[in-house]
Structure formats: structure tokens, C-alpha cells
Write a protein that holds these residues in place. Structure first.
Motif, mmCIF file in Angstrom:
data_model
loop_
_atom_site.group_PDB
_atom_site.id
_atom_site.type_symbol
_atom_site.label_atom_id
_atom_site.label_comp_id
_atom_site.label_asym_id
_atom_site.label_seq_id
_atom_site.Cartn_x
_atom_site.Cartn_y
_atom_site.Cartn_z
ATOM 1 N N ARG A 257 0.833 -1.201 0.000
ATOM 2 C CA ARG A 257 0.000 0.000 0.000
ATOM 3 C C ARG A 257 0.872 1.257 0.000
ATOM 4 N NH1 ARG A 257 -4.339 2.381 -1.812
ATOM 5 N NH2 ARG A 257 -2.712 3.832 -2.432
ATOM 6 N N ALA A 260 2.422 1.741 -3.366
ATOM 7 C CA ALA A 260 1.390 2.305 -4.227
ATOM 8 C C ALA A 260 1.214 3.798 -3.961
ATOM 9 C CB ALA A 260 0.067 1.574 -4.003
ATOM 10 N N ASN A 261 1.350 4.200 -2.704
ATOM 11 C CA ASN A 261 1.262 5.625 -2.369
ATOM 12 C C ASN A 261 2.388 6.411 -3.030
ATOM 13 O OD1 ASN A 261 -0.963 5.104 -0.781
ATOM 14 N ND2 ASN A 261 0.181 5.069 1.147
ATOM 15 N N PHE A 265 -0.935 6.236 -6.492
ATOM 16 C CA PHE A 265 -2.180 5.539 -6.773
ATOM 17 C C PHE A 265 -3.283 6.114 -5.881
ATOM 18 C CE2 PHE A 265 -0.658 1.212 -8.630
ATOM 19 C CZ PHE A 265 0.136 1.901 -9.532
ATOM 20 N N PRO A 266 -4.537 6.072 -6.313
ATOM 21 C CA PRO A 266 -5.628 6.620 -5.499
ATOM 22 C C PRO A 266 -5.806 5.860 -4.192
ATOM 23 C CG PRO A 266 -6.479 5.385 -7.381
ATOM 24 C CD PRO A 266 -5.003 5.536 -7.603
ATOM 25 N N GLU A 267 -6.416 6.520 -3.214
ATOM 26 C CA GLU A 267 -6.582 5.928 -1.900
ATOM 27 C C GLU A 267 -7.445 4.677 -1.930
ATOM 28 O OE1 GLU A 267 -8.035 8.809 0.814
ATOM 29 O OE2 GLU A 267 -6.278 10.114 0.656
ATOM 30 N N ASP A 268 -8.362 4.600 -2.866
ATOM 31 C CA ASP A 268 -9.258 3.437 -2.913
ATOM 32 C C ASP A 268 -8.680 2.279 -3.720
ATOM 33 O OD1 ASP A 268 -9.403 4.612 -5.375
ATOM 34 O OD2 ASP A 268 -11.596 4.672 -5.486
ATOM 35 N N PHE A 269 -7.435 2.423 -4.169
ATOM 36 C CA PHE A 269 -6.809 1.317 -4.907
ATOM 37 C C PHE A 269 -6.527 0.164 -3.958
ATOM 38 C CE2 PHE A 269 -2.857 -0.930 -5.833
ATOM 39 C CZ PHE A 269 -3.148 -1.482 -7.069
ATOM 40 N N GLU A 270 -6.813 -1.040 -4.401
ATOM 41 C CA GLU A 270 -6.467 -2.235 -3.636
ATOM 42 C C GLU A 270 -6.316 -3.428 -4.566
ATOM 43 O OE1 GLU A 270 -10.939 -3.688 -2.289
ATOM 44 O OE2 GLU A 270 -9.675 -2.591 -0.869
ATOM 45 N N ARG A 280 2.234 -8.682 -5.771
ATOM 46 C CA ARG A 280 1.907 -7.278 -5.545
ATOM 47 C C ARG A 280 3.140 -6.399 -5.709
ATOM 48 N NH1 ARG A 280 -2.654 -7.265 -0.666
ATOM 49 N NH2 ARG A 280 -3.826 -9.049 -1.481
ATOM 50 N N SER A 287 5.217 -0.789 -12.450
ATOM 51 C CA SER A 287 4.145 0.144 -12.751
ATOM 52 C C SER A 287 4.671 1.545 -13.051
ATOM 53 C CB SER A 287 3.147 0.197 -11.587
ATOM 54 O OG SER A 287 3.778 0.701 -10.425
#
Length: 310
Positions: A257, A260-261, A265-270, A280, A287
Motif C-alpha cells: 500500500r 502504491a502511495n 495511486f488513489p486511496e481506494d486502490f487495492e 503485488r 508500474s
């Protein structure tokens, strides 16, 4: 729009120094070959690659093909650091428009720039042949948010590092290879085993919550500790760095996570639940940085007057 990324494929070609002679380049070269023969060539192109691609023979062939096919290009080498993100990930980008389309800042046509200025209508462009990348400048780093702004509060680890070793986190080889890549809710799985710190501490890049920069995360992060990305010190010593005892700094890996930050990436990405921890990290390492790509795409798709001189 035809996306000519292939950044994973060409990254290997650059590192191996085989360039277009490597068989893995065939798909990219095939696309270049087809562009002049298509009945309706794409109006815009977006190419992303590792730094070094701009000096390869594949790059030369790409530019030659685009020029002969009536494209005008603007090239950039940019990093999230230039967009306020404390993450060093410089990448090469090529934007291309087919005439009569043109860019808003036409004086940057056919140039390789190290600055995002043109994306915002500024004239602070830095040409490749005039200046090296500005990532190391103190001014640039000071404009970045601290690492702590990108941390996941649920990943905080309590307890002493001495109680955590390889047996509790799956066995790793001498380079830090992780064999147990299951995903759990335990924050302790991200702690770096003491045996790895003892053996590979000198090769680790250590950052702190108030740091303004961390290294690029690769697809092998968490499997290996050497050259795959930064580690976070959860206990900050009086003297930062390797002059202090690394064992007492309770080092841990950044979580998926958090990586990803750093990629914005958006906060709702999972990730879907069935995606393993190793997968992952691999996908994140391969990416793109949203903070960098988003303004590039806005600039590419931005309206511009039809050129009457080209």
C-alpha cells in the motif's frame, strides 16, 4: 491512441546492452515497422522507458520512423521528485503527435527535456545537452513531502526486533529471497530479519519518516534487500544512517500500500485478495508513477492550434 510502452521489455535490452539486436525487441520494432503502412496511423503516441533508452539504437529507429511518418515529438526524462513525491524513479517519456496536430509549446519540438515546466506552460525547460538531471539538488528535495506522508498507519510495528528472525518470516537466501509470499494482516511480516541486517546492512538504503527521498522500488522488492528499494527505520536514532546500529532502528520493508502511495495511486486502490505478496510487489515495481504520467497525458491531449508552418 496507440500506447508504445513496453518499458519492461526494453528495460532489459538497455541493461543487457543488446538494444535492437535482442530478440525481445522484435514486438516493439514490429510496431514501428507497421506505423508507416497503416491506413489510419494513430494521431498520438506515448512511449515510456528506462533512462538510457534515449541513447539506444532502438530509440534512433523510433525517432526516424516517427519523423518519416509526419510525427513531431517532445521527449522528457522526469521523476516523481519533480512533482513533490519523495520517490526517485526517473523515466524516459516520448510524446508524439501526427501533423497537422501540434504541441502547445512548439519551441520544445524534437528536444529532450529534464524539466516538467512545459507541462504547466512554464519556460523553465532544461535541455538534455545543457544540464544533468536535477534530482540531486537540495532545492528539489526540499519541495518534496516527507516520507511519513505516504506511510500506512496500520503497518506500525510494536515490539523488539530481536524477537523476529527468518523463522518467523519465511526463509530467505543470502540475498534476502523470500520463499513464503503469502499475504497476512501482521505488520511483523515486513520487519527485516536481523540476520539480513548483519550480513547485508552495508548494502541497504535506509530512510526515515522525515526523509525527502527514497530509492526506486523494483519488482524484486521484499524478496531481495540489495538494490531493490529503500527500507524504513521505524526507530530513529540520534545519528541517522549506518553510523548507528541498524539492528536498533527496527528496519522494515515498505508495504505494498505504501509503495502504491509513492506511485500516487488513489486511496481506494487495492489488490484482489488472491494476489500474493510477491505478485503485488512485482506489479508495483513494474508500474508507472501517476504523478508523472497524468500531467504528461494532459499535455499530450491538450488542445493546440493547427500548425501552419510544418
Amino acid at each position: 491512441m496507440l500506447m508504445l510502452g513496453f518499458f519492461l521489455l526494453l528495460a532489459n535490452l538497455i541493461l543487457d546492452k543488446k538494444h535492437s539486436g535482442d530478440a525481445r525487441a522484435s514486438s516493439f520494432l514490429k510496431i514501428l515497422e507497421l506505423i508507416p503502412h497503416t491506413s489510419r496511423p494513430p494521431r498520438m503516441l506515448f512511449v515510456e522507458n528506462v533512462v538510457g533508452f534515449e541513447t539506444s539504437d532502438t530509440h534512433m529507429e523510433m525517432i526516424d520512423t516517427l519523423t518519416k511518418s509526419d510525427y513531431v515529438t517532445q521527449e522528457f526524462i522526469l521523476s516523481p521528485l519533480q512533482f513533490g513525491v519523495p520517490y526517485s524513479r526517473p523515466r524516459y517519456f516520448c510524446l508524439a503527435k501526427r501533423k497537422p496536430l501540434s504541441f502547445q509549446s512548439q519551441h520544445n519540438n524534437n528536444k529532450l527535456l529534464w524539466s516538467p515546466g512545459p507541462l504547466y506552460g512554464r519556460d523553465d525547460q532544461v535541455e538534455f545537452d545543457k544540464c544533468q538531471a536535477e534530482e540531486g539538488s537540495e532545492h528539489l528535495l526540499q519541495s518534496c513531502e516527507p516520507v511519513e506522508k505516504f506511510l500506512d498507519s496500520t503497518a506500525q510495528v510494536n515490539g523488539e526486533p530481536s524477537g523476529f528472525d527468518e523463522s518467523e518470516n519465511g526463509s530467505r537466501d543470502c540475498d534476502g529471497q523470500e520463499e513464503d509470499d503469502t499475504v497476512s494482516d501482521s505488520a511483523h511480516q515486513y520487519l527485516v530479519p536481523l540476520s539480513l541486517i548483519e550480513r547485508w546492512g552495508n548494502a541497504m538504503d535506509i530512510v526515515y519518516p522525515d526523509s525527502k527521498r527514497c530509492c526506486c522500488f523494483t519488482k524484486s522488492y521484499y524478496r531481495y534487500v540489495k538494490g531493490t528499494g529503500s527500507l524504513l527505520a521505524t526507530v530513529q536514532p540520534k545519528v541517522k544512517g549506518k553510523e548507528s546500529c541498524l539492528k536498533q532502528q527496527r528496519l522494515r520493508y515498505f508495504t505494498p500500500r505504501e509503495v502504491a502511495n509513492f506511485h500516487s495511486f488513489p486511496e481506494d486502490f487495492e489488490f484482489p485478495k488472491q494476489i500474493s505478496l510477491r505478485q503485488r510487489y512485482a506489479m508495483l515495481g513494474n508500474s508507472l508513477s501517476v504523478a508523472v504520467v497524468a500531467p504528461l497525458l494532459r499535455y499530450l491531449f491538450g488542445s493546440s492550434p493547427v500548425s501552419t508552418t510544418e
